[in-house]
Enzyme design. Structure first.
Site, PDB file in Angstrom:
ATOM      1  N   GLN A   1      37.448  28.143  37.332  1.00  0.00           N
ATOM      2  CA  GLN A   1      37.252  29.380  36.583  1.00  0.00           C
ATOM      3  C   GLN A   1      38.214  30.440  37.087  1.00  0.00           C
ATOM      4  OE1 GLN A   1      33.090  30.595  36.115  1.00  0.00           O
ATOM      5  NE2 GLN A   1      33.653  32.688  36.621  1.00  0.00           N
TER       6      GLN A   1
ATOM      7  N   ARG B   1      34.318  46.860  45.723  1.00  0.00           N
ATOM      8  CA  ARG B   1      33.542  45.750  45.148  1.00  0.00           C
ATOM      9  C   ARG B   1      33.263  44.750  46.254  1.00  0.00           C
ATOM     10  NH1 ARG B   1      33.867  45.613  39.321  1.00  0.00           N
ATOM     11  NH2 ARG B   1      35.408  47.116  38.549  1.00  0.00           N
TER      12      ARG B   1
ATOM     13  N   HIS C   1      30.627  40.083  48.443  1.00  0.00           N
ATOM     14  CA  HIS C   1      29.967  39.117  47.575  1.00  0.00           C
ATOM     15  C   HIS C   1      30.233  37.682  48.033  1.00  0.00           C
ATOM     16  CE1 HIS C   1      30.684  42.330  44.237  1.00  0.00           C
ATOM     17  NE2 HIS C   1      29.640  42.641  44.979  1.00  0.00           N
TER      18      HIS C   1
ATOM     19  N   TYR D   1      41.335  36.295  40.190  1.00  0.00           N
ATOM     20  CA  TYR D   1      41.112  35.247  41.180  1.00  0.00           C
ATOM     21  C   TYR D   1      40.576  33.981  40.542  1.00  0.00           C
ATOM     22  CZ  TYR D   1      36.489  37.549  41.284  1.00  0.00           C
ATOM     23  OH  TYR D   1      35.289  38.141  40.941  1.00  0.00           O
TER      24      TYR D   1
END
Length: 183
Positions: free
Chosen positions: A46, A59, A62, A132
């Site tokens: 992906q 951000r 994560h 990414y």
């Protein structure tokens, strides 16, 4: 393609070769065989793309847990970002430590953030775009966050963090010590 190991085992800076002339440049930003030559045989499934308009947007931190843990190959395609990888691996001598890299669209450098690491970035100028590749699809049930200002990690963000430039998820994320990362 140049591959440089960073200070924490498993995190790499990838520097694609750029072929330029008066019109601009051409670059192979990912080539399976080039990374495999360095022992990095990854199956990306992906691609993700984010736009952060204000300077100082943060951000992260994560990560995704198993079975959807992700390796990430991250690059900034417009602007510059301060990019961070945090070691979350239980038993690792560098657990809770972080490494950073300035990703700059002008140079095209990238960071490879492996499974077992959290990822974050802060924009250093307006209108930054980050793209990414990941080795597992986004899975909401496996999606996790760690507080950007966890004192046990101590990321030294280059700009003051404005709470208005954080998502609700990032403002309320738990500390590393409050969760089992599964790594």
């Amino acid at each position: 393609m140049q591959v440089k190991a960073l200070a924490i085992d498993g995190v790499f800076e990838i520097i694609p070769v750029r072929f330029g002339d008066a019109r601009g440049f051409f670059s192979e930003t990912w080539k399976r065989s080039a990374l495999a030559d360095h022992g990095l045989d990854l199956d990306f499934v992906q691609d993700n793309h984010s736009l952060s308009v204000p300077t100082g947007t943060l951000r992260g931190i994560h990560y995704q847990t198993s079975p959807c843990a992700q390796d990430k190959l991250v690059r900034c395609t417009r602007g510059r970002v301060f990019d961070v990888a945090v070691d979350l691996r239980t038993g690792s001598p560098t657990r809770g430590q972080w490494v950073s890299l300035i990703l700059d669209a002008a140079t095209g450098n990238q960071i490879l953030v492996p499974k077992g690491f959290g990822h974050a970035f802060q924009t250093l100028e307006p209108e930054c775009e980050v793209q990414y590749k990941v080795t597992a699809p986004y899975a909401p049930d496996c999606d996790r966050s760690i507080r950007f200002d966890d004192p046990a990690i101590g990321v030294d963000w280059p700009l003051a963090v404005d709470p208005e430039l954080l998502s609700a998820k990032d403002r309320t994320a738990p500390l590393l010590c409050e969760q089992n990362t599964g790594f």
